[in-house]
Motif scaffolding. Structure first.
Motif, mmCIF file in Angstrom:
data_model
loop_
_atom_site.group_PDB
_atom_site.id
_atom_site.type_symbol
_atom_site.label_atom_id
_atom_site.label_comp_id
_atom_site.label_asym_id
_atom_site.label_seq_id
_atom_site.Cartn_x
_atom_site.Cartn_y
_atom_site.Cartn_z
ATOM 1 N N ILE A 212 17.729 -1.031 -33.023
ATOM 2 C CA ILE A 212 17.997 -2.437 -32.723
ATOM 3 C C ILE A 212 19.423 -2.558 -32.184
ATOM 4 O O ILE A 212 20.370 -2.052 -32.793
ATOM 5 C CB ILE A 212 17.820 -3.299 -33.983
ATOM 6 C CG1 ILE A 212 16.419 -3.079 -34.581
ATOM 7 C CG2 ILE A 212 18.056 -4.757 -33.656
ATOM 8 C CD1 ILE A 212 15.286 -3.305 -33.615
ATOM 9 N N ILE A 213 19.570 -3.222 -31.056
ATOM 10 C CA ILE A 213 20.883 -3.333 -30.406
ATOM 11 C C ILE A 213 21.674 -4.481 -31.013
ATOM 12 O O ILE A 213 21.181 -5.614 -31.093
ATOM 13 C CB ILE A 213 20.716 -3.525 -28.889
ATOM 14 C CG1 ILE A 213 19.960 -2.327 -28.288
ATOM 15 C CG2 ILE A 213 22.074 -3.688 -28.213
ATOM 16 C CD1 ILE A 213 19.664 -2.456 -26.811
ATOM 17 N N VAL A 214 22.883 -4.205 -31.458
ATOM 18 C CA VAL A 214 23.755 -5.209 -32.065
ATOM 19 C C VAL A 214 25.113 -5.181 -31.370
ATOM 20 O O VAL A 214 25.503 -4.192 -30.755
ATOM 21 C CB VAL A 214 23.935 -4.965 -33.580
ATOM 22 C CG1 VAL A 214 22.611 -5.143 -34.311
ATOM 23 C CG2 VAL A 214 24.508 -3.577 -33.852
ATOM 24 N N PRO A 238 37.221 1.060 -33.890
ATOM 25 C CA PRO A 238 37.202 1.012 -32.420
ATOM 26 C C PRO A 238 36.399 2.141 -31.804
ATOM 27 O O PRO A 238 35.752 1.971 -30.770
ATOM 28 C CB PRO A 238 38.690 1.110 -32.062
ATOM 29 C CG PRO A 238 39.400 0.542 -33.247
ATOM 30 C CD PRO A 238 38.578 0.941 -34.436
ATOM 31 N N GLY A 239 36.392 3.291 -32.432
ATOM 32 C CA GLY A 239 35.612 4.407 -31.926
ATOM 33 C C GLY A 239 34.137 4.312 -32.268
ATOM 34 O O GLY A 239 33.336 5.137 -31.817
ATOM 35 N N GLY A 240 33.775 3.295 -33.066
ATOM 36 C CA GLY A 240 32.389 3.131 -33.470
ATOM 37 C C GLY A 240 31.558 2.332 -32.499
ATOM 38 O O GLY A 240 30.338 2.215 -32.673
ATOM 39 N N ARG A 245 23.757 4.304 -35.384
ATOM 40 C CA ARG A 245 23.996 4.465 -36.803
ATOM 41 C C ARG A 245 22.834 3.897 -37.597
ATOM 42 O O ARG A 245 22.001 3.165 -37.057
ATOM 43 C CB ARG A 245 25.301 3.788 -37.235
ATOM 44 C CG ARG A 245 25.311 2.269 -37.008
ATOM 45 C CD ARG A 245 26.643 1.673 -37.414
ATOM 46 N NE ARG A 245 27.717 2.249 -36.645
ATOM 47 C CZ ARG A 245 28.998 2.239 -37.040
ATOM 48 N NH1 ARG A 245 29.321 1.699 -38.195
ATOM 49 N NH2 ARG A 245 29.934 2.766 -36.289
ATOM 50 N N THR A 246 22.823 4.214 -38.861
ATOM 51 C CA THR A 246 21.833 3.662 -39.782
ATOM 52 C C THR A 246 22.526 2.663 -40.688
ATOM 53 O O THR A 246 23.628 2.932 -41.188
ATOM 54 C CB THR A 246 21.184 4.777 -40.622
ATOM 55 O OG1 THR A 246 20.534 5.698 -39.753
ATOM 56 C CG2 THR A 246 20.159 4.192 -41.586
ATOM 57 N N LEU A 254 17.958 0.344 -41.565
ATOM 58 C CA LEU A 254 17.524 0.008 -40.213
ATOM 59 C C LEU A 254 18.342 0.794 -39.198
ATOM 60 O O LEU A 254 19.557 0.928 -39.323
ATOM 61 C CB LEU A 254 17.685 -1.495 -39.966
ATOM 62 C CG LEU A 254 17.064 -2.061 -38.693
ATOM 63 C CD1 LEU A 254 15.541 -1.943 -38.738
ATOM 64 C CD2 LEU A 254 17.459 -3.538 -38.518
ATOM 65 N N SER A 255 17.691 1.328 -38.180
ATOM 66 C CA SER A 255 18.366 2.080 -37.132
ATOM 67 C C SER A 255 18.994 1.114 -36.146
ATOM 68 O O SER A 255 18.313 0.240 -35.589
ATOM 69 C CB SER A 255 17.362 2.992 -36.418
ATOM 70 O OG SER A 255 17.989 3.738 -35.402
ATOM 71 N N LEU A 256 20.305 1.260 -35.905
ATOM 72 C CA LEU A 256 21.072 0.325 -35.078
ATOM 73 C C LEU A 256 21.744 1.047 -33.919
ATOM 74 O O LEU A 256 22.108 2.219 -34.029
ATOM 75 C CB LEU A 256 22.147 -0.378 -35.915
ATOM 76 C CG LEU A 256 21.683 -1.103 -37.177
ATOM 77 C CD1 LEU A 256 22.876 -1.615 -37.959
ATOM 78 C CD2 LEU A 256 20.731 -2.249 -36.828
#
Length: 266
Positions: A212-214, A238-240, A245-246, A254-256
């Motif tokens: 899911i795109i956030v 900032p590097g994230g 990620r989960t 949830l997979s994000l």
């Protein structure tokens, strides 16, 4: 109407009358509101150069742009300045709906010509036409993972399309013409309303879903993402940005996929 990505503003589309029943003085309207106070902030344009009802609108995932659909086609507006930033060229149909993809790269529109169009959100160049409905398409949008598109039509069908291949995946016949539709925030489901007063909840089985795109939002204490499944906020370094990620909430998982851009002050 639609919320901005940070939830601070609402944009609404329609038409206004300078005086009651003065139809000849009707002007198109695209308004921005303070979501917390309920007060009016700005009118795009200010008259936005349209003589027809603006039938749909929405913010880009980064909050910088607003898309609007009307009989004059698709327009994109600078959300901060309130000025027109672009418009589709050569399109002569009447648009009834519009929506950004979750990553902000594309815009899907629907219209009276029984079809959907995909547009490059940066230069508004047409990418593809999705044809298959028999009557006007009343609503459209992307699934939360950006992999599929839904469309609801007056021909009594809900269709699902592959967003990358631009091909039809499935058609569900219903009992009445459809007027509205919306995707579930994290599941492969679509709710749609018809002209008979029914609300349908449709589960899309057999459609492969991705992360899911956030979008990260900074409200003054650093960027955070909100998991649409558990509704919990989690900090993002900032590097994230632009990472998969989960969700760390126990029992969620949830997979994000985090967009490469954020919203709010840095």
């Amino acid at each position: 109407c639609a919320y901005s990505p940070d939830g601070r503003r609402i944009v609404s589309a329609g038409w206004n009358h300078d005086k009651p029943r003065a139809l000849h003085r009707r002007t198109a309207s695209l308004e921005v509101w303070d979501a917390e106070r309920g007060t009016h902030i700005a009118t795009m344009g200010p008259r936005i150069g349209e003589r027809h009802w603006v039938q749909a609108c929405g913010y880009s995932p980064d909050g910088r742009w607003i898309a609007s659909a009307s009989r004059q086609g698709l327009k994109v507006w600078d959300a901060r300045r309130g000025t027109e930033a672009g418009a589709t060229a050569g399109y002569t149909g009447s648009m009834t709906a519009c929506a950004y993809s979750p990553d902000g790269r594309r815009i899907v529109t629907a219209g009276l010509d029984h079809a959907l169009q995909l547009w490059d959100a940066g230069n508004l160049a047409e990418i593809a036409t999705l044809a298959g409905h028999a009557e006007q398409v009343s609503a459209c949008g992307y699934g939360p993972d950006g992999r599929w598109i839904f469309s609801a039509s007056r021909d009594c069908t809900l269709k699902v399309w592959d967003a990358e291949r631009c091909t039809e995946i499935a058609t569900l016949p219903l009992s009445s013409g459809l007027w509205s539709a919306a995707a579930h925030p994290w599941l492969a489901r679509v709710a749609c309303g018809d002209e008979s007063g029914f609300l349908w909840e449709v589960e899309l089985r057999g459609i492969e879903s991705g992360p899911i795109i956030v979008t990260a939002v900074n409200r003054g204490h650093g960027p955070t993402i909100r998991c649409p499944g558990c509704q919990q906020e989690h900090p993002v370094s900032p590097g994230g940005l632009d990472s998969a990620r989960t969700c760390p909430t126990p029992g969620c998982g949830l997979s994000l996929r985090v967009n490469p851009f954020g919203v709010g002050p840095r």
